[in-house]
Design an enzyme around this catalytic site. Structure first.
Site, PDB file in Angstrom:
ATOM      1  N   THR A 151       0.876  -1.178   0.000  1.00  0.00           N
ATOM      2  CA  THR A 151       0.000   0.000   0.000  1.00  0.00           C
ATOM      3  C   THR A 151       0.917   1.233   0.000  1.00  0.00           C
ATOM      4  O   THR A 151       1.454   1.578  -1.042  1.00  0.00           O
ATOM      5  CB  THR A 151      -0.987  -0.025   1.183  1.00  0.00           C
ATOM      6  OG1 THR A 151      -0.274  -0.197   2.380  1.00  0.00           O
ATOM      7  CG2 THR A 151      -1.983  -1.149   1.012  1.00  0.00           C
ATOM      8  N   LYS A 177       3.146  -6.983   4.207  1.00  0.00           N
ATOM      9  CA  LYS A 177       3.023  -5.568   3.861  1.00  0.00           C
ATOM     10  C   LYS A 177       3.056  -4.759   5.144  1.00  0.00           C
ATOM     11  O   LYS A 177       2.636  -5.235   6.200  1.00  0.00           O
ATOM     12  CB  LYS A 177       1.741  -5.290   3.100  1.00  0.00           C
ATOM     13  CG  LYS A 177       0.474  -5.483   3.925  1.00  0.00           C
ATOM     14  CD  LYS A 177      -0.744  -4.973   3.202  1.00  0.00           C
ATOM     15  CE  LYS A 177      -0.767  -3.465   3.127  1.00  0.00           C
ATOM     16  NZ  LYS A 177      -1.059  -2.789   4.406  1.00  0.00           N
ATOM     17  N   THR A 188      -2.939  -1.860   7.958  1.00  0.00           N
ATOM     18  CA  THR A 188      -3.066  -3.307   8.000  1.00  0.00           C
ATOM     19  C   THR A 188      -1.731  -3.986   7.925  1.00  0.00           C
ATOM     20  O   THR A 188      -0.875  -3.589   7.148  1.00  0.00           O
ATOM     21  CB  THR A 188      -3.875  -3.819   6.800  1.00  0.00           C
ATOM     22  OG1 THR A 188      -5.069  -3.105   6.749  1.00  0.00           O
ATOM     23  CG2 THR A 188      -4.152  -5.298   6.920  1.00  0.00           C
ATOM     24  N   GLU A 274       5.017   4.173   8.097  1.00  0.00           N
ATOM     25  CA  GLU A 274       4.648   5.383   7.359  1.00  0.00           C
ATOM     26  C   GLU A 274       5.455   6.601   7.791  1.00  0.00           C
ATOM     27  O   GLU A 274       5.445   6.970   8.959  1.00  0.00           O
ATOM     28  CB  GLU A 274       3.168   5.661   7.548  1.00  0.00           C
ATOM     29  CG  GLU A 274       2.345   4.721   6.698  1.00  0.00           C
ATOM     30  CD  GLU A 274       0.890   4.984   6.834  1.00  0.00           C
ATOM     31  OE1 GLU A 274       0.193   4.840   5.834  1.00  0.00           O
ATOM     32  OE2 GLU A 274       0.464   5.340   7.936  1.00  0.00           O
ATOM     33  N   ASN A 400      -1.147  10.607   6.593  1.00  0.00           N
ATOM     34  CA  ASN A 400      -2.424  10.287   7.224  1.00  0.00           C
ATOM     35  C   ASN A 400      -3.356  11.470   7.390  1.00  0.00           C
ATOM     36  O   ASN A 400      -4.509  11.297   7.746  1.00  0.00           O
ATOM     37  CB  ASN A 400      -2.178   9.626   8.577  1.00  0.00           C
ATOM     38  CG  ASN A 400      -1.577   8.261   8.387  1.00  0.00           C
ATOM     39  OD1 ASN A 400      -2.136   7.439   7.691  1.00  0.00           O
ATOM     40  ND2 ASN A 400      -0.411   8.052   8.959  1.00  0.00           N
ATOM     41  N   THR A 405      -6.149  11.309  -0.267  1.00  0.00           N
ATOM     42  CA  THR A 405      -5.118  11.304  -1.320  1.00  0.00           C
ATOM     43  C   THR A 405      -5.045   9.932  -1.946  1.00  0.00           C
ATOM     44  O   THR A 405      -5.401   8.948  -1.338  1.00  0.00           O
ATOM     45  CB  THR A 405      -3.735  11.639  -0.757  1.00  0.00           C
ATOM     46  OG1 THR A 405      -3.547  10.888   0.444  1.00  0.00           O
ATOM     47  CG2 THR A 405      -3.625  13.108  -0.489  1.00  0.00           C
TER      48      THR A 405
END
Lengths: 405, 405
Positions: A151, A177, A188, A274, A400, A405
C-alpha cells in the site's frame, strides 16, 4: 544447524506458485495476488484482536478451522471491512472464484484484503484479477505477489530461509506488507508464509503463535490495531522430512527458521513504517519477568514523544524512562540504566535512574544514523524482550492527514 | 442553584493570594509561582500513576498525608525528575523556603515542578524566586501565577465559579498548564484549585477523585503519562458555610461547581495541546456500561490515525470504529452509528456499522471548524462518557522533534 538466508519469498519452498496482477481496484499499481500450493497444505492463522473484524478475516477464520488450505487470494485497495452481509458474500465469492479456477474446495482458500474501510468490493474487477492470476501463477511469481499487497510501503517485503531437518532441506518463505495505507482509512499488517516442511497442524499452530508473539506483536508504527491484520502459514510437506511434532528436536530446528522469517519480515515492516526516517530497536533487559519486559519495550516503541525525539536526533532518555514508567510494570526507577547505540557507537545516557553528563556531540552522532538501538536495563530480574518501531515524522502526518489522497 | 462563571482563577475565592515571577530557570518567561491561603486549608491531591515519580510529587504526597496545606510553590523549566537524593532534598528545600518566608510549617507546603527531566534544580535562582514571590503575593497575583506555570501553552489557563451553599457564596478557582514542553523532555499536567468552601477532608478528597476521573483523566494530547502530573485542591473554609460532608445535598452542590472547574480546565488543556489546530470532543453513548464508554472514548481521542484524519479534515469514520474495536471493550460492531458535528452542522457518517453515502462537501464543512464533536452510539446499553483531545499536526512533530530547542 544454522538457518541459511535464501533468495525469494513465498515461492522459494517446493510446490508453491504465485502471481500478482493489476485488476483495477487501485488506479495503476498491482492490487491482487494468488498463492497456490500444488498439494493440500497444513495451515494455521493468527488474526486481529480488533472487535471489528473485516469480512475476509471472518471467512478465513472459518476456512482455516480444519487446519488445511491450498491457496491464498489477497487484494490491496479495499479492506472489505464494515461492509455488512454483502462483504461476507464478496469474501466467500473470492474464495469460490479461486477454487473454481484451480480445481479446489472453496474452504481451502484463504482470503485477505487491505485498503479502504466501508466500501464494497468491486467484484467485477476482482473476478478478472483472479482469473488473470490463476492463469499466470508460477514459481517466478513470488515477487509480483509481494508487490501486489503493497500500500504505502516503499519496498516489497519478502524473504526465505533454508535449513536441514532430518537430512532433508526445508525452505520457509514469506511476504508481508507494512502498516501503510492506500486510502487514509486503513492500517493493515498482512503476512503470508509458505514452507515445504512436513509438520503436524498442532506444531504449525504453536510455531505461528509463538513466533507472532516475538515478531509481529513486537512492532508498532502508530499504535493503531487494524481490522484486517492476518498472518497465515501453509506447510505442504513436499520437503519430505519426517513429520515434525511438538516438543521434538526437529520442531526446535523448524521453529528457529520460522521465527527468523517472522522477525525479519516484522523488522521490514517497522523499517518501512509510514513516514519513517529511522528504524528503532528497543531492548529491555533484566526486567522482573518476560511479560514486564515485553510491556516496557512496547510502551517505548509506541510513545509519540520517544518517536519524535528520535526523529529529532535527541538523546532524550527522560522520555524513555517516562514511557517505561507508565507501561504498567513493576520496577525500581532508581536502578534503571539507559543506553543508545548505532553504527556510530554506543553510549550510556542514564545510570541508576539519573542522567549522566554525556557528550551531546557523540549522542548526536549515534542518533544521526538510520538504525538506532535503545537498551533499557532494569537490573531487577532476567526478563528480556526486543521490540521494533520507527520514528514519527512530518511525513506520517502528511500521509495520514491529507484528505483522501 | 446554578453554577455561575466568575472572573479570575486561584485568587477568586476568599483568603487566597498568589504571585508569579521570573527567577531565571527559564530564559525570559515567568517560571515560579506561589499560592497562599491566609488560613490553614483542608487539602487533597491526585498524582501521576507513572512509576517514575518526580521528587516534588513524592514530597507533596508526604506533605498532603495529613489532609492539610496552606501554600503551593510551583516552578516551570525544570521537572526535578530523575534527580536522585539531591532532587528530594531540593524539593524539600523549596517547601522550607516558602514556609520560612510565610511563617508556615514546611509540611503544609505543596511543591510541584514541570520542565526538563534529569537536571538538578538551580536552587540559587529558585531561592530568589521564592523570596520575590512571597514578598509580592496578593489577591491580584492569580494571573501571574497561572502564567508562571506555562510551558509550550499558548494561553494561560485559569477559571473560577461561584455558587450558593447554605446561604453562603462559595467560590472555586483553578489554574492549570497543558501537556506542553518547555524542553523536549517533558509532558506535564499541573492543576491547582482553590476554594473558600468549608468542607471536610474526606469529602474534598472524594470530589477531587471523582472530578479527576471525569475531566483530567479524559483528555489526551499524545498518550504519554508524565512523571510530574499533579492536581491539588486547597479549601480554606472562609466562605463560612456549614461544613460540607459526603452524601449531603450541599456536597452535591459543591461537587457540581467543582466538576465544572475541573472539566473546563481540562478542556482548555486539550484545546491547547501541542501543535493542535482543532479541539475534539468524543462522546460515546449507549455502551454496555460506563467503564466501556470511557475506554472507547479514550481510545478514539488517543488514536494517531483519528487525530491525523481530523487534522486533514477527513470524515474518516473507519478509523473511529477501528479505535473503538481495539479499545478492549465488548460491543457489537454491526450496531454502531457514528456522527460528527460542529458549528457548521451535524451529520451521520455510519449506521449499523456500515458507511452511509454521505455528502463529502458537508462533512468537509463540518470538519473545517475548530471545535469538532464525534459521537459514537453503540446502541447496546446506557453507559456514556465524554473525552477530549486534539488533532495531530506537523507542529506536534516540530515541537517535539526539534533537538533541544
Amino acid at each position: 544447524m544454522d538457518v541459511i538466508f535464501n533468495e525469494g519469498g513465498v515461492t522459494a519452498p517446493k510446490g508453491f506458485l504465485a502471481a500478482g496482477v493489476h485488476c483495477g481496484i487501485k488506479k495503476h499499481k498491482k492490487d491482487l495476488a494468488v498463492i497456490y500450493s500444488e498439494v493440500l497444505a497444513t495451515a494455521a492463522g493468527v488474526f486481529t484482536t480488533n472487535k471489528v473484524k473485516a469480512a475476509p478475516v471472518r471467512i478465513t477464520m472459518e476456512n482455516l478451522s480444519d487446519g488445511k488450505a491450498q491457496a491464498i487470494v489477497v487484494n490491496s485497495g479495499n479492506a472489505n471491512a464494515c461492509t455488512g452481509e454483502r462483504g461476507l458474500k464478496d469474501a466467500r465469492k473470492m474464495a469460490e472464484l479461486v477454487a473454481q479456477k484451480l480445481g479446489l474446495n472453496p474452504h481451502d482458500v484463504v482470503v485477505a484484503s487491505t485498503g479502504v474501510i466501508g466500501v464494497s468490493m468491486p467484484m467485477d474487477k476482482v473476478r478478472q484479477g483472479i482469473e488473470q492470476c490463476c492463469k499466470s501463477i508460477s514459481v517466478y511469481g513470488g515477487a509480483d505477489a509481494a508487490t501486489a499487497i503493497m500500500t504505502t510501503d516503499t519496498f516489497k517485503k519478502e524473504m526465505a530461509v533454508k535449513l536441514e531437518i532430518g537430512g532433508k532441506t526445508v525452505t520457509i518463505g514469506g511476504m508481508t506488507k507494512g502498516s501503510g495505507m492506500i486510502h487514509p482509512n486503513m492500517a493493515t499488517m498482512l503476512c503470508f508464509i509458505t514452507t515445504d516442511a512436513n509438520i503436524e497442524a498442532k506444531a504449525l499452530k504453536k510455531a505461528l503463535k509463538d513466533a507472532t508473539a516475538k515478531s509481529f506483536n513486537m512492532i508498532s508504527v502508530d499504535g493503531d490495531t487494524s481490522t484486517n491484520d492476518m498472518a497465515v502459514v501453509l506447510a505442504n510437506g513436499l520437503a519430505e522430512n519426517q513429520l515434525i511434532t511438538c516438543g521434538t528436536e526437529d520442531y526446535e530446528l523448524f521453529y528457529k527458521g520460522f521465527e527468523t522469517v517472522c522477525i525479519e519480515l516484522a523488522k521490514m515492516m517497522a523499517r518501512d513504517g509510514e513516514g519513517a526516517t529511522k528504524f528503532i530497536e528497543v531492548q529491555v533487559k533484566n526486567a522482573p519477568d518476560e511479560i514486564s519486559a515485553v510491556k516496557a519495550a512496547r510502551a517505548v516503541t509506541r510513545s509519540n514523544l520517544v518517536k519524535t525525539a528520535i526523529f529529532g536526533e535527541d538523546a532524550n532518555w527522560g522520555r524513555i524512562i517516562c514511557a517505561v514508567g507508565y507501561s504498567g510494570i513493576d520496577f525500581n526507577p532508581d536502578l534503571v540504566d539507559i543506553y543508545i547505540s548505532s553504527r556510530a557507537g554506543e553510549m550510556i545516557l542514564a545510570e541508576n535512574g539519573m542522567g549522566l553528563n554525556f557528550s551531546e556531540d557523540k549522542a548526536k552522532a549515534i542518533l544521526s544514523e538510520k538504525d538506532i538501538k535503545v537498551i533499557v536495563d532494569l537490573k531487577q530480574g532476567d526478563g528480556c524482550a526486543t521490540a521494533w518501531g520507527c520514528d514519527l515524522s512530518y511525513d506520517y502526518v502528511k500521509i495520514n492527514g491529507s484528505y483522501r489522497t
